[in-house]
Write an enzyme that holds these catalytic residues in place. Structure first.
Site, PDB file in Angstrom:
ATOM      1  N   PHE A 120       0.818  -1.211   0.000  1.00  0.00           N
ATOM      2  CA  PHE A 120       0.000   0.000   0.000  1.00  0.00           C
ATOM      3  C   PHE A 120       0.858   1.270   0.000  1.00  0.00           C
ATOM      4  CE2 PHE A 120      -2.787  -3.425   1.370  1.00  0.00           C
ATOM      5  CZ  PHE A 120      -3.871  -3.219   0.528  1.00  0.00           C
ATOM      6  N   SER A 121       0.667   2.186   0.954  1.00  0.00           N
ATOM      7  CA  SER A 121       1.312   3.500   0.866  1.00  0.00           C
ATOM      8  C   SER A 121       2.824   3.478   1.058  1.00  0.00           C
ATOM      9  CB  SER A 121       0.692   4.469   1.873  1.00  0.00           C
ATOM     10  OG  SER A 121      -0.593   4.853   1.458  1.00  0.00           O
ATOM     11  N   VAL A 122       3.382   2.362   1.475  1.00  0.00           N
ATOM     12  CA  VAL A 122       4.841   2.248   1.487  1.00  0.00           C
ATOM     13  C   VAL A 122       5.391   2.599   0.103  1.00  0.00           C
ATOM     14  CG1 VAL A 122       6.774   0.625   1.748  1.00  0.00           C
ATOM     15  CG2 VAL A 122       4.849   0.549   3.348  1.00  0.00           C
TER      16      VAL A 122
END
Length: 341
Positions: free
Chosen positions: A55-57
């Site tokens: 995801f936002s990583v």
């Protein structure tokens, strides 16, 4: 099953914290220190080369690419975005875009569900959107739009799409924007691990950010082939913990000063950002060192660098525990032990 592979004795307490806190599902932890891998372990029904949606990583990979372009003179932080992307209407600088100050965390007009998988549909809509606040006067987490906004600038500057840039320019195997067909057999399926903490009523702008296109909220969407094949570079990166630690271990010499700090107009709490990277903050306190930089991902994955200790940290999980604020309990014990070494 528990598979310890690399564990420097000095980091044994961190590995024990990982082992005790991992719970059901699969997970992996990798840490580099001074350019050397000191921890590389995994748990559950995973193999050494398992990758998972983080995801936002993924946003941190775009930040790393942008810093490279700034360093080689190809990208000017003070230039208007329209210098590189002429169709982009809002008066936003590159630095404001990277620092979540652009005022474009969501689209007002509803989009068809399939727009989520169309790069041109999303970038065209964002190029024509009016900011929700005057750019530069505040900040708010661009939860999903960040990937298309920054990714399109990178594409315009280099002539290459984000998927290609991540694979060819970052120099780290097993970092993918989306998932290539050849890696399908190595990808962990995401599973629901429940909700942690209180889930406050979201702000209207946050609802827009998370539900437009509406396909973002379809249960299990991140396990579908459409999601895996698309380029959604704020949310659908796939990686191993080893790849994340390697990437951030190579970034420990980077200086990432604060660009945005204070009330977040999307998250409705206090957040801090540098150029593209999240910095430890009230909403996501992923390191006790305020100079650390990186990015957490929805559900629990985390990657960061600490320039003061020379640490590169990567944690991946397929058991998604959802919260809108606070540290993931699985990080907390590992990070606490890490900073006692």
């Amino acid at each position: 099953m528990w598979f310890p592979m690399i564990c420097d004795p000095a980091f044994r307490s961190v590995v024990e914290a990982f082992r005790e806190g991992v719970g059901d599902g699969g997970a992996a932890l990798s840490i580099t220190a001074g350019g050397r891998t000191v921890v590389d372990v995994w748990h559950g029904d995973w193999e050494r080369d398992t990758v998972v949606n983080v995801f936002s990583v993924t946003k941190g990979w775009l930040a790393a690419l942008a810093h490279r372009l700034v360093d080689n003179g190809s990208l000017d932080l003070d230039a208007p975005v329209s210098r590189y992307w002429p169709e982009f209407r809002a008066p936003v600088t590159v630095a404001q875009l990277l620092s979540h100050q652009a005022g474009l965390p969501a689209l007002r007009a509803g989009l068809p569900a399939e727009s989520l998988y169309s790069w041109d549909a999303m970038t065209s809509a964002l190029a024509a959107e009016t900011p929700w606040w005057e750019p530069g006067t505040g900040h708010g987490y661009h939860v999903v739009t960040f990937g298309w906004l920054v990714g399109e600038v990178l594409r315009r500057v280099t002539g290459e799409d984000v998927r290609t840039l991540v694979e060819t320019e970052l120099g780290v195997p097993d970092l993918f924007v989306g998932l290539p067909e050849h890696a399908d057999s190595r990808a962990a399926e995401l599973v629901n691990g429940g909700v942690a903490g209180d889930m406050p009523i979201p702000l209207p702008i946050a609802v827009k950010a998370l539900a437009n296109p509406p396909s973002l909220l379809v249960p299990g969407v991140a396990n579908t082939l459409a999601w895996r094949r698309a380029q959604i570079p704020a949310a659908n990166g796939h990686a191993s913990a080893r790849a994340l630690a390697s990437l951030y271990g190579g970034l420990t010499g980077l200086d990432v000063p604060v660009r945005s700090d204070g009330h977040d107009q999307v998250m409705n709490g206090n957040t801090r950002f540098g150029l593209g990277f999240m910095l430890p903050n009230e909403v996501r306190p992923f390191s006790p060192n305020p100079r650390a930089f990186g990015h957490p991902g929805a559900g629990g994955s985390l990657a960061f660098a600490d320039p003061d200790t020379g640490i590169g940290f990567g944690y991946t999980t397929n058991r998604l525990v959802i919260s809108t604020s606070g540290a993931d309990a699985r990080w907390t014990t590992m990070v606490d032990e890490l900073y006692q070494i």
